[in-house]
Design a protein around this motif. Structure first.
Motif, short mmCIF file in Angstrom:
data_model
loop_
_atom_site.label_atom_id
_atom_site.label_comp_id
_atom_site.label_asym_id
_atom_site.label_seq_id
_atom_site.Cartn_x
_atom_site.Cartn_y
_atom_site.Cartn_z
N THR A 75 53.73 35.25 50.65
CA THR A 75 53.20 33.90 50.55
C THR A 75 51.70 33.93 50.83
O THR A 75 51.23 34.75 51.63
CB THR A 75 53.93 32.94 51.51
OG1 THR A 75 53.51 31.61 51.26
CG2 THR A 75 53.70 33.29 52.96
N PHE A 76 50.95 33.06 50.18
CA PHE A 76 49.50 32.97 50.36
C PHE A 76 48.81 34.33 50.21
O PHE A 76 47.80 34.59 50.86
CB PHE A 76 49.14 32.34 51.71
CG PHE A 76 49.50 30.89 51.81
CD1 PHE A 76 48.69 29.91 51.27
CD2 PHE A 76 50.68 30.50 52.45
CE1 PHE A 76 49.04 28.58 51.35
CE2 PHE A 76 51.04 29.17 52.53
CZ PHE A 76 50.21 28.20 51.98
N GLY A 77 49.39 35.21 49.40
CA GLY A 77 48.81 36.53 49.19
C GLY A 77 49.11 37.52 50.29
O GLY A 77 48.63 38.65 50.26
N PHE A 78 49.92 37.13 51.28
CA PHE A 78 50.25 38.01 52.39
C PHE A 78 51.69 38.52 52.26
O PHE A 78 52.60 37.74 51.98
CB PHE A 78 50.15 37.27 53.73
CG PHE A 78 48.77 36.87 54.12
CD1 PHE A 78 47.90 37.78 54.71
CD2 PHE A 78 48.32 35.58 53.91
CE1 PHE A 78 46.62 37.41 55.09
CE2 PHE A 78 47.05 35.19 54.28
CZ PHE A 78 46.20 36.11 54.86
N PRO A 79 51.89 39.83 52.48
CA PRO A 79 53.26 40.33 52.63
C PRO A 79 53.67 40.06 54.08
O PRO A 79 53.08 40.60 55.02
CB PRO A 79 53.11 41.84 52.36
CG PRO A 79 51.70 42.15 52.78
CD PRO A 79 50.89 40.89 52.55
#
Length: 174
Positions: A75-79
């Motif tokens: 999500t939001f570019g975060f793993p």
């Protein structure tokens, strides 16, 4: 009618972290029991929230969250690795509560992000349901999210709330 509040673990109280986001909807015609399965089953998140992907559980757990379960999502570019640390299904006179500690990056690194993401789903009088989601975040990425305008966390979580309401309404009609 008194509305309930999020329960915060030590170290994640809003105002004492780099970032805090709070979003809430109150809608008529739905119940906590109709919304809850869409939240408690992470594999359903990507079906109504485009900012969630690649959900999987660790240790053979799932598909419904339970206290202590480890899981992963993006999500939001975060793993994000996560562990559920609160799970109480809604019941008559009792709100549903689910929360997890999520993290990304190496401990002590500049890219480390730690979050506490909590949800409260409760029935209100008049056939209404309240869905509240709040998240506190720690680390340099949290400060960057805080400083970004418009706020990606507020906007993203609003999309999540709008999506869960729409999905619950669709499921109710089926």
């Amino acid at each position: 009618m008194k509305m309930n509040a999020i329960l915060w673990p030590e170290g994640y109280v809003p105002g004492f972290t780099e970032n805090f986001a709070s979003n809430e909807v109150i809608v008529a015609g739905l119940s906590a029991a109709e919304v809850w399965p869409l939240l408690a089953t992470p594999s359903l998140w990507p079906t109504y929230y485009s900012n969630s992907a690649n959900v999987r559980f660790h240790d053979g757990k799932g598909p419904v969250l339970a206290d202590g379960d480890r899981f992963y999502f993006e999500t939001f570019g975060f793993p994000v690795e996560a562990q559920c640390n609160e799970y109480v299904a809604p019941a008559v006179g009792q709100p549903g509560r689910v929360a997890w500690h999520g993290w990304a990056g190496e401990v002590g690194g500049d890219e480390r992000l730690d979050v506490h993401h909590a949800w409260l789903v409760e029935d209100l009088d008049g056939g209404r349901v309240r869905v509240l989601t709040q998240e506190t975040q720690k680390g340099k990425p949290a400060q960057q999210l805080h400083d970004a305008k418009p706020n990606p966390m507020i906007n993203g979580h609003q999309d999540w709330l709008d999506g869960i309401v729409a999905a619950a309404r669709t499921t109710k009609r089926l």
